[in-house]
Design a protein around this motif. Structure first.
Motif, PDB file in Angstrom:
ATOM      1  N   VAL A 182      -0.123   1.046  19.181  1.00  0.00           N
ATOM      2  CA  VAL A 182      -1.202   1.667  18.181  1.00  0.00           C
ATOM      3  C   VAL A 182      -1.759   3.043  18.615  1.00  0.00           C
ATOM      4  CG1 VAL A 182      -3.377   1.275  16.950  1.00  0.00           C
ATOM      5  CG2 VAL A 182      -1.842  -0.761  17.326  1.00  0.00           C
ATOM      6  N   GLU A 183      -2.035   3.095  19.872  1.00  0.00           N
ATOM      7  CA  GLU A 183      -2.522   4.480  20.373  1.00  0.00           C
ATOM      8  C   GLU A 183      -1.453   5.302  20.449  1.00  0.00           C
ATOM      9  OE1 GLU A 183      -5.568   5.404  22.650  1.00  0.00           O
ATOM     10  OE2 GLU A 183      -6.150   3.887  20.965  1.00  0.00           O
ATOM     11  N   ALA A 184      -0.239   5.127  20.748  1.00  0.00           N
ATOM     12  CA  ALA A 184       0.921   6.192  20.851  1.00  0.00           C
ATOM     13  C   ALA A 184       0.912   6.609  19.200  1.00  0.00           C
ATOM     14  CB  ALA A 184       2.091   5.384  21.345  1.00  0.00           C
TER      15      ALA A 184
ATOM     16  N   ASP B  61      16.752   4.106  17.666  1.00  0.00           N
ATOM     17  CA  ASP B  61      17.809   5.064  17.880  1.00  0.00           C
ATOM     18  C   ASP B  61      18.541   5.345  16.609  1.00  0.00           C
ATOM     19  OD1 ASP B  61      16.865   5.393  20.397  1.00  0.00           O
ATOM     20  OD2 ASP B  61      18.733   4.460  21.443  1.00  0.00           O
ATOM     21  N   ARG B  62      18.882   4.241  16.060  1.00  0.00           N
ATOM     22  CA  ARG B  62      19.820   4.400  14.819  1.00  0.00           C
ATOM     23  C   ARG B  62      19.059   4.832  13.736  1.00  0.00           C
ATOM     24  NH1 ARG B  62      22.658  -1.247  12.902  1.00  0.00           N
ATOM     25  NH2 ARG B  62      23.634  -0.007  11.501  1.00  0.00           N
ATOM     26  N   THR B  63      17.851   4.665  13.774  1.00  0.00           N
ATOM     27  CA  THR B  63      16.901   4.883  12.482  1.00  0.00           C
ATOM     28  C   THR B  63      16.072   6.313  13.055  1.00  0.00           C
ATOM     29  OG1 THR B  63      15.162   3.539  13.285  1.00  0.00           O
ATOM     30  CG2 THR B  63      16.798   2.794  11.561  1.00  0.00           C
ATOM     31  N   GLY B  64      16.180   6.873  13.898  1.00  0.00           N
ATOM     32  CA  GLY B  64      15.406   8.103  14.369  1.00  0.00           C
ATOM     33  C   GLY B  64      14.095   7.659  14.424  1.00  0.00           C
ATOM     34  N   SER B  65      13.456   6.477  14.831  1.00  0.00           N
ATOM     35  CA  SER B  65      12.030   6.123  14.825  1.00  0.00           C
ATOM     36  C   SER B  65      11.506   6.535  16.267  1.00  0.00           C
ATOM     37  CB  SER B  65      11.956   4.681  14.488  1.00  0.00           C
ATOM     38  OG  SER B  65      12.470   4.356  13.163  1.00  0.00           O
ATOM     39  N   ASP B  66      10.172   6.490  16.394  1.00  0.00           N
ATOM     40  CA  ASP B  66       9.459   6.621  17.668  1.00  0.00           C
ATOM     41  C   ASP B  66       9.810   5.167  18.372  1.00  0.00           C
ATOM     42  OD1 ASP B  66       8.984   9.022  16.461  1.00  0.00           O
ATOM     43  OD2 ASP B  66       7.353   9.060  17.957  1.00  0.00           O
ATOM     44  N   PHE B  67       9.661   4.800  19.436  1.00  0.00           N
ATOM     45  CA  PHE B  67       9.794   3.791  20.337  1.00  0.00           C
ATOM     46  C   PHE B  67       8.719   3.569  21.467  1.00  0.00           C
ATOM     47  CE2 PHE B  67      11.867   0.872  23.192  1.00  0.00           C
ATOM     48  CZ  PHE B  67      12.060  -0.281  22.325  1.00  0.00           C
ATOM     49  N   VAL B  68       8.234   2.471  21.230  1.00  0.00           N
ATOM     50  CA  VAL B  68       6.989   1.989  22.389  1.00  0.00           C
ATOM     51  C   VAL B  68       7.550   0.727  22.947  1.00  0.00           C
ATOM     52  CG1 VAL B  68       4.571   1.810  23.093  1.00  0.00           C
ATOM     53  CG2 VAL B  68       5.256   3.675  21.479  1.00  0.00           C
ATOM     54  N   ALA B  69       7.556   0.386  24.293  1.00  0.00           N
ATOM     55  CA  ALA B  69       7.851  -0.780  24.974  1.00  0.00           C
ATOM     56  C   ALA B  69       7.232  -0.681  26.211  1.00  0.00           C
ATOM     57  CB  ALA B  69       9.269  -0.913  25.035  1.00  0.00           C
ATOM     58  N   GLN B  70       6.929  -1.905  26.850  1.00  0.00           N
ATOM     59  CA  GLN B  70       6.810  -2.025  28.341  1.00  0.00           C
ATOM     60  C   GLN B  70       8.077  -2.557  28.970  1.00  0.00           C
ATOM     61  OE1 GLN B  70       2.944  -3.728  28.995  1.00  0.00           O
ATOM     62  NE2 GLN B  70       1.905  -2.267  27.706  1.00  0.00           N
TER      63      GLN B  70
ATOM     64  N   VAL C 192       1.978   9.197  13.703  1.00  0.00           N
ATOM     65  CA  VAL C 192       2.894   8.461  12.991  1.00  0.00           C
ATOM     66  C   VAL C 192       2.565   7.922  11.470  1.00  0.00           C
ATOM     67  CG1 VAL C 192       4.050   6.019  13.228  1.00  0.00           C
ATOM     68  CG2 VAL C 192       4.040   7.818  15.112  1.00  0.00           C
ATOM     69  N   ASP C 193       3.420   7.749  10.693  1.00  0.00           N
ATOM     70  CA  ASP C 193       2.926   7.333   9.361  1.00  0.00           C
ATOM     71  C   ASP C 193       2.853   5.721   9.352  1.00  0.00           C
ATOM     72  OD1 ASP C 193       2.902   9.498   7.608  1.00  0.00           O
ATOM     73  OD2 ASP C 193       4.868   9.956   8.218  1.00  0.00           O
ATOM     74  N   VAL C 194       3.892   4.947   9.906  1.00  0.00           N
ATOM     75  CA  VAL C 194       4.167   3.773   9.872  1.00  0.00           C
ATOM     76  C   VAL C 194       4.560   3.028  11.115  1.00  0.00           C
ATOM     77  CG1 VAL C 194       5.360   1.745   8.880  1.00  0.00           C
ATOM     78  CG2 VAL C 194       4.714   3.896   7.394  1.00  0.00           C
ATOM     79  N   LEU C 195       3.741   2.290  11.806  1.00  0.00           N
ATOM     80  CA  LEU C 195       3.995   1.500  13.069  1.00  0.00           C
ATOM     81  C   LEU C 195       4.386   0.280  12.541  1.00  0.00           C
ATOM     82  CD1 LEU C 195       4.071   0.919  16.109  1.00  0.00           C
ATOM     83  CD2 LEU C 195       1.471   0.676  15.879  1.00  0.00           C
ATOM     84  N   ILE C 196       5.581  -0.371  13.206  1.00  0.00           N
ATOM     85  CA  ILE C 196       5.948  -1.812  12.999  1.00  0.00           C
ATOM     86  C   ILE C 196       6.370  -2.366  14.273  1.00  0.00           C
ATOM     87  CG2 ILE C 196       7.903  -3.181  11.755  1.00  0.00           C
ATOM     88  CD1 ILE C 196       9.031  -0.724  10.461  1.00  0.00           C
ATOM     89  N   LEU C 197       5.415  -3.495  14.317  1.00  0.00           N
ATOM     90  CA  LEU C 197       5.611  -4.261  15.459  1.00  0.00           C
ATOM     91  C   LEU C 197       6.285  -5.592  15.410  1.00  0.00           C
ATOM     92  CD1 LEU C 197       1.580  -4.061  16.333  1.00  0.00           C
ATOM     93  CD2 LEU C 197       3.394  -3.013  17.558  1.00  0.00           C
TER      94      LEU C 197
ATOM     95  N   GLY D  32       0.780  -1.245   0.124  1.00  0.00           N
ATOM     96  CA  GLY D  32      -0.147  -0.083  -0.051  1.00  0.00           C
ATOM     97  C   GLY D  32       0.776   1.251   0.227  1.00  0.00           C
ATOM     98  N   GLU D  33       0.114   2.323  -0.046  1.00  0.00           N
ATOM     99  CA  GLU D  33       0.794   3.587   0.071  1.00  0.00           C
ATOM    100  C   GLU D  33       0.845   4.514   0.997  1.00  0.00           C
ATOM    101  OE1 GLU D  33       2.850   5.128  -2.863  1.00  0.00           O
ATOM    102  OE2 GLU D  33       2.610   3.021  -3.163  1.00  0.00           O
ATOM    103  N   PHE D  34       0.523   3.645   2.272  1.00  0.00           N
ATOM    104  CA  PHE D  34       0.449   4.258   3.541  1.00  0.00           C
ATOM    105  C   PHE D  34      -0.638   5.392   3.488  1.00  0.00           C
ATOM    106  CE2 PHE D  34       5.029   3.572   2.687  1.00  0.00           C
ATOM    107  CZ  PHE D  34       5.053   2.224   3.116  1.00  0.00           C
ATOM    108  N   PRO D  35      -2.001   5.127   2.932  1.00  0.00           N
ATOM    109  CA  PRO D  35      -2.896   6.365   3.228  1.00  0.00           C
ATOM    110  C   PRO D  35      -3.407   6.386   4.762  1.00  0.00           C
ATOM    111  CG  PRO D  35      -3.816   4.733   1.600  1.00  0.00           C
ATOM    112  CD  PRO D  35      -2.583   4.108   2.155  1.00  0.00           C
ATOM    113  N   PRO D  36      -3.864   5.265   5.102  1.00  0.00           N
ATOM    114  CA  PRO D  36      -4.410   5.384   6.692  1.00  0.00           C
ATOM    115  C   PRO D  36      -3.467   5.549   7.587  1.00  0.00           C
ATOM    116  CG  PRO D  36      -5.040   3.395   6.027  1.00  0.00           C
ATOM    117  CD  PRO D  36      -4.025   3.669   4.676  1.00  0.00           C
ATOM    118  N   LYS D  37      -3.377   6.673   8.506  1.00  0.00           N
ATOM    119  CA  LYS D  37      -2.443   6.616   9.361  1.00  0.00           C
ATOM    120  C   LYS D  37      -2.864   5.889  10.849  1.00  0.00           C
ATOM    121  CE  LYS D  37       0.155  10.926   8.411  1.00  0.00           C
ATOM    122  NZ  LYS D  37       0.686  11.959   9.107  1.00  0.00           N
ATOM    123  N   PRO D  38      -2.311   5.439  11.561  1.00  0.00           N
ATOM    124  CA  PRO D  38      -0.785   4.746  11.145  1.00  0.00           C
ATOM    125  C   PRO D  38      -1.009   3.503  10.240  1.00  0.00           C
ATOM    126  CG  PRO D  38      -1.568   4.017  13.394  1.00  0.00           C
ATOM    127  CD  PRO D  38      -2.684   4.866  12.726  1.00  0.00           C
ATOM    128  N   TRP D  39       0.060   3.299   9.319  1.00  0.00           N
ATOM    129  CA  TRP D  39       0.083   2.104   8.668  1.00  0.00           C
ATOM    130  C   TRP D  39       0.481   1.244   9.623  1.00  0.00           C
ATOM    131  CZ3 TRP D  39      -1.878   1.017   3.958  1.00  0.00           C
ATOM    132  CH2 TRP D  39      -1.413  -0.234   3.249  1.00  0.00           C
TER     133      TRP D  39
END
Ligand SMILES: Nc1nc2c(ncn2[C@@H]2O[C@H](COP(=O)(O)OP(=O)(O)OP(=O)(O)O)[C@@H](O)[C@H]2O)c(=O)[nH]1
Ligand SMILES: [Mg+2]
Length: 303
Positions: free
Chosen positions: A172-174, A149-158, A180-185, A91-98
């Motif tokens: 997903v909430e964050a 950190d290396r890629t300058g991406s946001d980060f979520v963890a418990q 955010v455009d793309v969230l990768i889990l 996809g072209e990432f239209p819905p945020k977050p992808w």
């Protein structure tokens, strides 16, 4: 080395086997078929699949009146490339977050692939977030954090041992909140034969879907090319549990088993999205069927 040369180098073992066969030249004969078959077995296409491919291949040779090895060889490459061309596109990432959910068994390269993918997306100006839903393996959260950190991406963890589905929910909430455009889990490596682990994955999926109906937009199975035919079993189990939308084949730099790309695409009709050809941040490539088959089978002329 250019990127394509690296892919070729990665697959050079398979290619040189086949190149040697075709270099002999001359008319198509049984020996030619047998040697090609052997090379494809070495490339790990799987015997059943090879039988079917060769039935089609022989029929096409006859239909087209092909006599020499070179033309037959070109035809085989065309047929294999066609198998690899699954029409669904990313996809072209239209819905945020992808949302991209990454799954697979232990050690196949999930986290590394996520890091490389984040890098690629960041370079195209996307805002990327990585969610650490591998709460199982010691050090997994820290490993993903380093990639963030290396890629300058946001980060979520418990924390280690936390409920993976809860981390997925938080992520997903964050991602929504921060635009955010793309969230990768990332998820924990799990054996496809362990029902409880597969159930956990189902739960992650359920939680994401309930929170954001359009998500996940991609469910990528990462497989290690060096494991050969077992990858088929993995794909079958993960596809049944979570419904895969794409494949990533890693470690193509260290194997002659490039054939599993063809075997898996043909069997499951799921596209190969990316291939991994090394441990570095730039060692992830788009999958180009023609280029892949050329890299696997070579492009020498052999009249
Ligand atoms: N040569 C090579 N090594 C790779 C590639 N992709 C990943 N690796 C290596 O494979 C090893 C495992 O990678 P990870 O990304 O930690 O794998 P994982 O699937 O997240 O592993 P778990 O979280 O333990 O299930 C690491 O040493 C990576 O550097 C690749 O394309 N080529
Ligand atoms: Mg991992």
């Amino acid at each position: 080395m250019g990127l394509f040369d690296r892919l070729k180098a990665g697959l050079s073992k398979t290619r040189s086997q086949i190149t040697n066969i075709v270099r002999i030249g001359g008319a198509v004969d049984d020996e030619f078929f047998e040697m090609l078959e052997e090379a494809l077995i070495a490339a790990d296409l799987g015997v059943d699949l090879i039988d079917r491919i060769f039935d089609d291949f022989r029929a096409e040779i006859k239909r087209k009146g092909i006599k020499n090895k070179n033309d037959a060889y070109t035809l085989l490459k065309e047929m294999l490339a066609e198998d690899l061309t699954v029409t669904k596109t990313m996809g072209e990432f239209p819905p945020k977050p992808w949302v991209i959910l990454v799954v697979g068994i232990n050690g196949v390269g999930k986290t590394t692939t996520i890091g490389k993918l984040a890098h690629e997306l960041r370079q195209t100006g996307k805002r990327v977030m990585l969610g650490a839903a591998d709460t199982f393996r010691a050090g997994a959260i820290e490993q993903l954090k380093i990639w963030a950190d290396r890629t300058g991406s946001d980060f979520v963890a418990q924390h280690e041992g936390a409920d993976a589905a809860s981390v997925a929910f938080d992520s997903v909430e964050a991602a929504k909140k921060r635009g955010v455009d793309v969230l990768i889990l990332d998820t924990a490596g799990r054996l496809h034969v362990k029902a409880n682990l597969m159930n956990e994955l189902e739960k992650i999926l359920r939680v994401i879907k309930r929170n954001t109906p359009h998500a996940p937009n991609e469910i990528l199975l990462v497989v290690d090319a060096t494991t050969g035919q077992n990858a088929m079993k993995q794909a079958e189990a993960f596809n049944e549990t979570v419904g895969l939308t794409g494949l990533v084949i890693t470690k193509l730099d260290g194997t002659a088993k490039g054939g599993i790309a063809i075997a898996m695409t043909r069997r499951f009709n799921i596209p190969v999205r990316k291939i991994g050809i090394g441990e570095g941040i730039d060692d992830l490539q788009d999958f180009d069927p023609q280029a892949y088959v050329e890299a696997m089978l070579g492009d020498i002329s052999c009249q």
